[in-house]
Design a protein around this motif. Structure first.
Motif, PDB file in Angstrom:
ATOM      1  N   GLU A  61      22.172  17.961 -19.954  1.00  0.00           N
ATOM      2  CA  GLU A  61      23.101  17.011 -20.599  1.00  0.00           C
ATOM      3  C   GLU A  61      23.006  15.622 -19.975  1.00  0.00           C
ATOM      4  O   GLU A  61      22.993  14.608 -20.679  1.00  0.00           O
ATOM      5  CB  GLU A  61      24.543  17.552 -20.531  1.00  0.00           C
ATOM      6  CG  GLU A  61      24.716  18.776 -21.417  1.00  0.00           C
ATOM      7  CD  GLU A  61      26.082  19.445 -21.326  1.00  0.00           C
ATOM      8  OE1 GLU A  61      26.435  20.154 -22.284  1.00  0.00           O
ATOM      9  OE2 GLU A  61      26.780  19.265 -20.305  1.00  0.00           O
ATOM     10  N   LEU A  81      19.759  13.889 -21.025  1.00  0.00           N
ATOM     11  CA  LEU A  81      19.857  13.353 -22.395  1.00  0.00           C
ATOM     12  C   LEU A  81      20.656  12.049 -22.400  1.00  0.00           C
ATOM     13  O   LEU A  81      20.328  11.109 -23.119  1.00  0.00           O
ATOM     14  CB  LEU A  81      20.526  14.384 -23.320  1.00  0.00           C
ATOM     15  CG  LEU A  81      19.623  15.554 -23.754  1.00  0.00           C
ATOM     16  CD1 LEU A  81      20.449  16.700 -24.314  1.00  0.00           C
ATOM     17  CD2 LEU A  81      18.581  15.097 -24.780  1.00  0.00           C
ATOM     18  N   GLU A  82      21.704  12.017 -21.564  1.00  0.00           N
ATOM     19  CA  GLU A  82      22.516  10.805 -21.464  1.00  0.00           C
ATOM     20  C   GLU A  82      21.707   9.658 -20.865  1.00  0.00           C
ATOM     21  O   GLU A  82      21.780   8.522 -21.305  1.00  0.00           O
ATOM     22  CB  GLU A  82      23.691  11.089 -20.518  1.00  0.00           C
ATOM     23  CG  GLU A  82      25.048  10.896 -21.140  1.00  0.00           C
ATOM     24  CD  GLU A  82      26.127  11.425 -20.203  1.00  0.00           C
ATOM     25  OE1 GLU A  82      26.473  10.690 -19.255  1.00  0.00           O
ATOM     26  OE2 GLU A  82      26.582  12.567 -20.403  1.00  0.00           O
ATOM     27  N   ALA A 128      17.341  11.286 -26.304  1.00  0.00           N
ATOM     28  CA  ALA A 128      16.561  12.410 -26.838  1.00  0.00           C
ATOM     29  C   ALA A 128      15.185  11.908 -27.278  1.00  0.00           C
ATOM     30  O   ALA A 128      15.036  10.727 -27.610  1.00  0.00           O
ATOM     31  CB  ALA A 128      17.314  13.021 -28.009  1.00  0.00           C
ATOM     32  N   GLY A 178      23.027  24.969 -28.597  1.00  0.00           N
ATOM     33  CA  GLY A 178      23.919  23.824 -28.398  1.00  0.00           C
ATOM     34  C   GLY A 178      23.186  22.630 -27.808  1.00  0.00           C
ATOM     35  O   GLY A 178      23.380  21.486 -28.232  1.00  0.00           O
ATOM     36  N   LEU A 179      22.311  22.899 -26.836  1.00  0.00           N
ATOM     37  CA  LEU A 179      21.540  21.814 -26.204  1.00  0.00           C
ATOM     38  C   LEU A 179      20.461  21.284 -27.159  1.00  0.00           C
ATOM     39  O   LEU A 179      20.171  20.089 -27.184  1.00  0.00           O
ATOM     40  CB  LEU A 179      20.912  22.303 -24.893  1.00  0.00           C
ATOM     41  CG  LEU A 179      21.921  22.607 -23.775  1.00  0.00           C
ATOM     42  CD1 LEU A 179      21.228  23.290 -22.602  1.00  0.00           C
ATOM     43  CD2 LEU A 179      22.632  21.330 -23.293  1.00  0.00           C
ATOM     44  N   ALA A 203      20.747  21.075 -30.326  1.00  0.00           N
ATOM     45  CA  ALA A 203      21.451  20.205 -31.279  1.00  0.00           C
ATOM     46  C   ALA A 203      21.669  18.807 -30.686  1.00  0.00           C
ATOM     47  O   ALA A 203      21.744  17.817 -31.412  1.00  0.00           O
ATOM     48  CB  ALA A 203      22.787  20.830 -31.670  1.00  0.00           C
ATOM     49  N   LYS A 204      21.744  18.733 -29.345  1.00  0.00           N
ATOM     50  CA  LYS A 204      21.947  17.423 -28.691  1.00  0.00           C
ATOM     51  C   LYS A 204      20.627  16.692 -28.429  1.00  0.00           C
ATOM     52  O   LYS A 204      20.629  15.574 -27.939  1.00  0.00           O
ATOM     53  CB  LYS A 204      22.679  17.621 -27.356  1.00  0.00           C
ATOM     54  CG  LYS A 204      24.103  18.127 -27.507  1.00  0.00           C
ATOM     55  CD  LYS A 204      24.754  18.346 -26.142  1.00  0.00           C
ATOM     56  CE  LYS A 204      26.149  18.946 -26.305  1.00  0.00           C
ATOM     57  NZ  LYS A 204      26.777  19.281 -25.019  1.00  0.00           N
ATOM     58  N   GLY A 205      19.490  17.368 -28.681  1.00  0.00           N
ATOM     59  CA  GLY A 205      18.210  16.673 -28.509  1.00  0.00           C
ATOM     60  C   GLY A 205      17.260  17.267 -27.482  1.00  0.00           C
ATOM     61  O   GLY A 205      16.245  16.659 -27.142  1.00  0.00           O
TER      62      GLY A 205
END
Length: 317
Positions: free
Chosen positions: A28, A31-32, A36, A53-54, A56-58
């Protein structure tokens, strides 16, 4: 018609361990920091819900470095990787972040220390599991012999019985491992073991909670992934402790309601890579069918925390 009464015993500790928490946080934060896509070699932790879930975040999950573009960050999973992997990433000038659990790294360091002192290693672990591959890959070919069972101990051929040490995968059954260690010590009296057990605190605690709960329950449900070693061990521990029905489920949809029909007490636990949302999903599914009383069976309190790598702390600070 009134719903039948049922007591649900919730094991504590259950679910996420510090190493899993840290690994997810690393993805996480990466990605921040870098946006992504961020590439992850192997599932970051063994849980489809977490991985989806991860994703979906990229996060992009791959099995090998060859699948990663050279200009994007790559993260190594919590299970650890063979030495050749970071070396190859370095050779390609890739930005890489290691999410290996510190308790797995401890085993890697231990193996390297024994190797430097001329000892051959025996590893107790599961063939093909990423953690086993990562640990065996710390040393040259032939320096780590793998045993999975007491029977394997009788079959291994060692270079010098006077210069041996053993290590274990961190997610094994405490009881099974003790039997294998006893067989190793009987065959090789000079073998050296770890200062402190390699099986991690989270694995041990989750198994203890299941043992404590087992006499009170008619059935045990373990929430976890089919490729999660510590989750599968929890099912075995429950069965061995006398649970007539012990089953691994990924989500509430996997519950076989017919199999637990007539049960008055059901135990629920979750492997170290299963999030608490999935535990809630399962307890809600029971509450929809039964008149549920929830009870917690707590055998230990966990307050372990691991820092994320400095490269991620620096940027986000």
């Amino acid at each position: 018609m009134m719903a039948a009464p049922l007591t649900l015993y919730l094991a504590a500790p259950r679910g996420f361990c510090a190493g899993v928490d840290r690994a997810i946080q690393i993805v996480e934060m990466a990605l921040e920091k870098w946006g992504a896509p961020v590439y992850v070699r192997h599932e970051i932790v063994h849980n489809r819900y977490v991985v989806d879930g991860l994703r979906a975040k990229g996060a992009v999950f791959v099995e090998e470095l060859d699948e990663c573009p050279p200009d994007r960050p790559v993260i190594f999973s919590a299970h650890g990787v063979p030495k050749a992997v970071p070396a190859e990433a370095q050779r390609r000038n890739m930005l890489h972040v290691d999410a290996t659990c510190p308790l797995v790294t401890k085993v890697h360091i231990e193996a390297a220390r024994h190797h430097e002192q001329g000892r051959q290693m025996v590893m107790i672990g599961h063939a093909g599991h990423p953690e086993t591959l990562g640990t065996m890959g710390q040393l040259p070919e032939g320096e780590v012999l793998l045993v999975e069972t007491v029977q394997d101990v009788a079959r291994i051929e060692v270079r010098d019985p006077g210069k041996l040490a053993f290590i274990t995968q961190t997610t094994l059954s405490v009881d099974d491992t003790a039997e294998i260690v006893a067989a190793l010590r009987a065959r090789f009296p000079a073998i050296i073991g770890p200062h402190k057990e390699d099986i991690c605190y989270a694995t041990t605690n989750r198994q203890e909670a299941v043992k404590a709960m087992s006499p009170r329950i008619d059935a045990l449900l373990v929430i976890g992934a089919p490729n999660s070693s510590n989750s599968k061990r929890l099912v075995e521990v429950g069965a061995r402790a006398g649970c007539a029905y012990a089953q691994l489920i990924q989500r509430a949809a996997d519950i076989d309601w017919r199999a637990i029909d007539g049960a008055r007490a059901v135990g629920i636990t979750a492997g170290a890579s299963a999030p608490e949302e999935l535990v809630r999903e399962v307890t809600d599914a029971f509450a929809a069918r039964y008149d549920v009383t929830l009870e917690q069976v707590e055998t230990a309190q966990e307050n372990v925390e691991f820092k994320v790598p400095r490269i991620l702390r620096e940027a986000t600070a």
